[in-house]
Design an enzyme around this catalytic site. Structure first.
Site, PDB file in Angstrom:
ATOM      1  N   ARG A 288       0.836  -1.204   0.000  1.00 56.91           N
ATOM      2  CA  ARG A 288       0.000   0.000   0.000  1.00 56.91           C
ATOM      3  C   ARG A 288       0.869   1.253   0.000  1.00 56.91           C
ATOM      4  O   ARG A 288       1.318   1.710   1.045  1.00 56.91           O
ATOM      5  CB  ARG A 288      -0.907   0.000   1.240  1.00 56.91           C
TER       6      ARG A 288
ATOM      7  N   ASP B 281      -5.170   5.066  13.903  1.00 57.70           N
ATOM      8  CA  ASP B 281      -4.220   5.468  12.870  1.00 57.70           C
ATOM      9  C   ASP B 281      -4.708   6.745  12.212  1.00 57.70           C
ATOM     10  O   ASP B 281      -5.570   7.445  12.745  1.00 57.70           O
ATOM     11  CB  ASP B 281      -4.013   4.339  11.858  1.00 57.70           C
TER      12      ASP B 281
END
Length: 538
Positions: A162, A444
């Site tokens: 990613r 996050d």
């Protein structure tokens, strides 16, 4: 391989001389420079297109919708994406938010029984130069089976790489006098060093694409894939990507996104918090799109999120693509006999059953202890390696469904929680970490994004608290933030003046971003560009 591009590259981060020299060979730098030179203008164009779409919505008061210009693609039921590679057909449980610079956790994940690993240079990662170089080097080691006690790459959990999203810039490399797009830096190095080996082992290269907002962005990624395959001599269509649908605008273009990537896609992914934050990003100035307290009123059972997930599954399966769900952020206690353990397990099971029943083909967890119980859950309630056979012909989703804000207000607890998450995320970022743990779960940039978005929107609309009818104002948020800063000194064990100054800086930065007149497009852009990795000694 040659290039006429002028390249400036920073020296190796401290302690990573070998890693830096290994990654930045003469040929790899030429490849990277040529990749960036070829697509840099197109990256700028899609970023300008984003600004234009948002301005159009603001100026016209219009709403997102399904475009009549591409209706023929949506209505044509005959086209399909290329078949999903064998290694991607069974990915019931992936490990999410795994920053590969965390070598110990990366090795644990490679040794686990998960079907896949989201190797995350985006949401769960703080993209310091050290972290990017260390993380990419660790991927190279994993692909070459250089970690002791780890299965070969053909047997280990599949790597879903990613790269950073389009809004992120790599400050430590310049091509033709410009800092380079973060995702091209990450993608280029990962592909140059690992592409052929992954193809030879039938294990990739596979990617997650973050924060894609339109089919034009998917088209750009497809062009990048084609170019890269040709330059590296890889078989056509060997790169496969899962697109994260994290924007309300992209939700109306899922068919189109799959069509643009039909030779290179593995499917689409849905996640709750970046997607919810996109409503504030695109429509947050309008009181009709006031998003209530996420800790009390926002979950996947609400109409706008349930409709989004149902439509994503239907769209993917109709086209032969995989539909994956979000990440379980809760952490399991170590004591398997405790009431707390059973409570967490029950909560995770209930939430993941919503996704299984919707027809998803897999989802993510952060806690490695959740892998096996959720694999068993998937196996118990589904047939075969995936649910591509679940076509969801029962689903009829309208624009009104996708834009229906849940009812509800704001609690003092919810306001405080959002402030805490925002401050702690910035504090973690200032120490080079992209995630942190709070109240039994991982947080996050996605949860930080929704947290700061909600506080900004609540101030903008002067929302009143359910608890005592106080209006949420700049003054109230400042007062709460200062109280929270003092409480967090104990939580973080700030025993030094340096640690206390860092927390004070994080608090001030959070207040700055939630008070801005114009909504900052992305939290990470604000941190990465307006405050370029402030020293933790601040």
């Amino acid at each position: 391989m040659t290039t006429l591009a002028a390249v400036e590259l920073e020296n190796a981060p401290q302690g990573l001389q070998h890693e830096h020299e290994t990654l930045f060979t003469a040929d790899s730098v030429c490849f990277l420079a040529e990749l960036i030179s070829t697509f840099d203008k197109q990256v700028d164009e899609i970023l300008r297109h984003r600004v234009g779409r948002k301005m159009e919505l603001e100026q016209t008061g219009g709403l997102p919708g399904f475009s009549s210009l591409t209706s023929h693609l949506r209505e044509d039921r005959t086209w399909r994406v290329l078949p999903v590679p064998e290694r991607l057909q069974n990915r019931h449980v992936d490990i999410g938010d795994l920053a590969p610079s965390d070598t110990e956790r990366f090795i644990q994940a490679l040794r686990s029984k998960a079907q896949g690993i989201q190797v995350d240079f985006d949401d769960g990662n703080c993209p310091t130069y050290f972290n990017q170089i260390k993380g990419i080097f660790n991927v190279c080691k994993a692909v070459r089976n250089q970690f002791q006690g780890v299965p070969p790459i053909s047997k280990a959990p599949v790597l879903m790489l990613r790269p950073r999203a389009w809004n992120m810039v790599e400050h430590n490399m310049m091509v033709n006098g410009k800092e380079v797009p973060g995702p091209l830096f990450d993608f280029g190095l990962l592909m140059y060093h690992n592409g052929k080996l992954l193809v030879e082992n039938k294990s990739g290269p596979f990617f997650y694409l973050s924060k894609v907002e339109s089919y034009l962005e998917a088209r750009l990624w497809n062009n990048i894939f084609v170019w890269t395959e040709q330059k590296l001599g890889l078989p056509a269509y060997s790169i496969k990507a899962t697109v994260l649908i994290e924007s309300i605008l992209a939700t109306f273009e899922m068919d189109e996104i799959l069509f643009e990537l039909r030779d290179h896609t593995a499917g689409l992914n849905c996640g709750i918090w970046d997607y919810s934050a996109s409503f504030v990003n695109k429509l947050g100035d309008r009181s009709a799109f006031l998003l209530p307290d996420r800790s009390k009123y926002v979950n996947m059972e609400k109409l706008f999120l349930q409709s989004y997930m149902d439509l994503l599954v239907q769209t993917c399966h109709r086209r032969g693509a995989l539909a994956t769900g979000g990440m379980a952020a809760l952490l399991l206690p170590n004591d398997t006999q405790s009431a707390h353990y059973h409570s967490v397990m029950a909560t995770v099971t209930r939430l993941k059953m919503l996704e299984i029943n919707a027809g998803v083909d897999g989802f993510m967890v952060y806690d490695l202890k959740l892998i096996e119980p959720l694999q068993k859950l998937f196996q118990k309630h589904t047939l075969g390696p995936n649910q591509l056979h679940v076509l969801r012909e029962d689903v009829v989703v309208t624009p009104e469904d996708l834009l229906a804000m849940p009812s509800g207000g704001v609690t003092l607890h919810g306001l405080r929680y959002n402030i805490v998450v925002g401050i702690l995320f910035i504090e973690a970022w200032l120490t080079g970490r992209g995630h942190f743990f709070y109240l039994g779960q991982v947080e996050d940039s996605a949860t930080a994004e929704i947290s700061r978005s909600q506080v900004w929107q609540w101030i903008r609309h002067q929302v009143k608290l359910e608890d005592d009818d106080r209006a949420i104002s700049r003054s109230l948020v400042k007062t709460l933030a200062e109280e929270i800063r003092r409480e967090l000194q104990d939580f973080l064990q700030c025993n030094t003046e340096k640690a206390k100054r860092r927390l004070a800086t994080a608090t001030a930065m959070f207040l700055e971003v939630v008070q801005k007149r114009d909504f900052p497009e992305f939290f990470t852009t604000y941190l990465n560009l307006d405050h370029t990795f402030l020293s933790s000694s601040t």
